[in-house]
Design a protein around this motif. Structure first.
Motif, PDB file in Angstrom:
ATOM      1  N   VAL A 183       0.843  -1.189   0.000  1.00 51.53           N
ATOM      2  CA  VAL A 183       0.000   0.000   0.000  1.00 51.53           C
ATOM      3  C   VAL A 183       0.883   1.245   0.000  1.00 51.53           C
ATOM      4  O   VAL A 183       1.701   1.439   0.906  1.00 51.53           O
ATOM      5  N   GLU A 184       0.729   2.078  -0.995  1.00 55.78           N
ATOM      6  CA  GLU A 184       1.550   3.282  -1.097  1.00 55.78           C
ATOM      7  C   GLU A 184       1.080   4.328  -0.090  1.00 55.78           C
ATOM      8  O   GLU A 184      -0.111   4.574   0.080  1.00 55.78           O
ATOM      9  N   ASN A 185       2.029   4.932   0.618  1.00 58.19           N
ATOM     10  CA  ASN A 185       1.737   5.977   1.605  1.00 58.19           C
ATOM     11  C   ASN A 185       0.684   5.539   2.629  1.00 58.19           C
ATOM     12  O   ASN A 185      -0.270   6.256   2.926  1.00 58.19           O
ATOM     13  N   ALA A 186       0.887   4.357   3.173  1.00 60.48           N
ATOM     14  CA  ALA A 186      -0.054   3.815   4.160  1.00 60.48           C
ATOM     15  C   ALA A 186       0.055   4.583   5.472  1.00 60.48           C
ATOM     16  O   ALA A 186       1.145   4.977   5.893  1.00 60.48           O
ATOM     17  N   ARG A 187      -1.088   4.790   6.108  1.00 55.77           N
ATOM     18  CA  ARG A 187      -1.148   5.522   7.372  1.00 55.77           C
ATOM     19  C   ARG A 187      -1.703   4.609   8.464  1.00 55.77           C
ATOM     20  O   ARG A 187      -2.671   3.888   8.235  1.00 55.77           O
ATOM     21  N   VAL A 188      -1.108   4.688   9.628  1.00 61.28           N
ATOM     22  CA  VAL A 188      -1.597   3.901  10.754  1.00 61.28           C
ATOM     23  C   VAL A 188      -1.794   4.817  11.952  1.00 61.28           C
ATOM     24  O   VAL A 188      -1.168   5.878  12.056  1.00 61.28           O
ATOM     25  N   VAL A 189      -2.677   4.395  12.862  1.00 60.79           N
ATOM     26  CA  VAL A 189      -2.906   5.107  14.111  1.00 60.79           C
ATOM     27  C   VAL A 189      -2.765   4.119  15.263  1.00 60.79           C
ATOM     28  O   VAL A 189      -2.886   2.900  15.072  1.00 60.79           O
ATOM     29  N   GLU A 190      -2.524   4.653  16.452  1.00 65.70           N
ATOM     30  CA  GLU A 190      -2.279   3.817  17.626  1.00 65.70           C
ATOM     31  C   GLU A 190      -3.175   4.272  18.776  1.00 65.70           C
ATOM     32  O   GLU A 190      -3.222   5.452  19.112  1.00 65.70           O
ATOM     33  N   LEU A 191      -3.893   3.310  19.354  1.00 66.70           N
ATOM     34  CA  LEU A 191      -4.689   3.539  20.561  1.00 66.70           C
ATOM     35  C   LEU A 191      -3.950   2.848  21.696  1.00 66.70           C
ATOM     36  O   LEU A 191      -4.019   1.636  21.861  1.00 66.70           O
TER      37      LEU A 191
END
Length: 354
Positions: A183-191
């Motif tokens: 996945v190009e320019n994948a973004r993740v978040v963290e809880l």
């Protein structure tokens, strides 16, 4: 405790165990639950029997001082210890009522030791605050198995067994990284969990270190919850409002993850995958059913309490571990943080806690 021995010989025997006296290289089965059959009413407490070739051995009285069961994982710790002790006919388990107060727990462990236990297993309310008490108990001749929250001095325990918080983050990060590799320019978040806890910092560090191997992935947001369903729902709702689109979420704890899933459903979001933490039965049920964004959870196995009972039994009987050449049990055991996905969830369902 074997009443035929004198108190003097008991103390001498304990000191041999504490400081490495010769022991018979007899077996110990130290796995957690691995059966594929589960009891929905007692999630996370089903035990696999010890190896059939293993002899019962001498009677052992084990004292267990666990936590207050105010969280699913903590309740599972207590249940795992109870259930594991029940499969050994020669083991007597003396249990103190769980407490999160250090002063109360000190009184409880002193009462257990004064009652004549052969080995003491403690998951301390506060490892640092309990260190001096555990050190005194060790010096008096009763070996201590330190469960998870570690004492501040290695002389305060004969063996430490616990989970790998850094490994949780590392394995969560690698799982997400592999899912998003293309996945190009994948973004993740963290809880995350509470930021004042060292374990939270370790989980985040492991996660960040894993993501560093995937240059196409950027962590765009991180917010802390409190390991509760309510906080998970509230903080996740804020994250969803702040981030209109992302590809993956790592949540540190499955109890707070239940609230996060509620917030996600209410927002109608499903464009990302979610990875949980700890290994609750509810999370595994979602993974198995494939009915939500939750696709995996990284274990912090409560079966460590069952293994602590195995270690205490071996220590009280002067046994080593089955499969190891040494005559004594190890001084420490760090458990692996396995990733449970739909591919292997059947194997781990019996370890899921309510």
């Amino acid at each position: 405790m074997n009443s035929s021995r004198s108190r003097k010989s008991q103390l001498a025997s304990r000191r041999n165990v504490l400081f490495g006296g010769a022991a018979a290289a007899s077996g110990l089965f130290i796995a957690g639950c691995t059966s594929n059959e589960s009891d929905d009413d007692e999630g996370g407490t089903e035990q696999q029997a010890p190896a059939a070739s293993e002899e019962a051995g001498a009677p052992v009285t084990i004292g267990f001082a666990g936590p207050q069961a105010d969280h699913g994982w903590l309740n599972a710790i207590n249940e795992q210890a109870r259930a594991r002790a029940e499969i050994y006919e020669e083991v007597t388990l003396e249990i103190a009522e769980g407490s999160n107060d250090t002063a109360t727990q000190i009184g409880q462990v002193e009462a257990l030791v004064n009652g004549g236990v052969d080995v003491l297993v403690i998951l301390p309310a506060d490892g640092v605050a309990m260190t001096d008490t555990a050190l005194e108990i060790m010096r008096a001749g009763t070996p201590v198995i330190n469960l998870d929250r570690i004492f501040d001095n290695p002389q305060a325990y004969r063996c430490w067994i616990g989970g790998d918080n850094y490994g949780m983050g590392l394995n969560a990060g690698h799982f997400i990284g592999e899912q998003l590799r293309d996945v190009e320019n994948a973004r993740v978040v963290e809880l995350s969990g509470p930021d004042n806890l060292e374990l939270t910092q370790q989980r985040t560090q492991g996660f960040d270190d894993a993501l560093a191997n995937y240059p196409n992935i950027t962590k765009v947001a991180r917010q802390a919850a409190e390991f509760t369903t309510e906080s998970g729902q509230e903080v996740m709702a804020n994250l969803l409002q702040a981030e209109s689109e992302f590809e993956a979420l790592w949540n540190h704890d499955d109890d707070q993850g239940a609230g996060a899933l509620q917030a996600i459903a209410q927002a109608g979001r499903d464009e990302f995958l979610m990875v949980g933490g700890a290994g609750s039965r509810a999370a595994m049920d979602h993974i198995q059913a494939d009915d939500s964004v939750l696709k995996a959870t990284v274990l912090y196995p409560p079966t460590m309490a069952a293994s602590a009972i195995d270690l205490a039994r071996a220590l009280g009987q002067a046994r080593g571990l089955n499969g190891l050449a040494e005559f004594e049990i190890p001084s420490s055991l760090t458990l692996f943080s396995a990733v449970v996905s739909r591919d292997n969830v059947e194997q781990y369902l019996p370890t899921g806690f309510n």
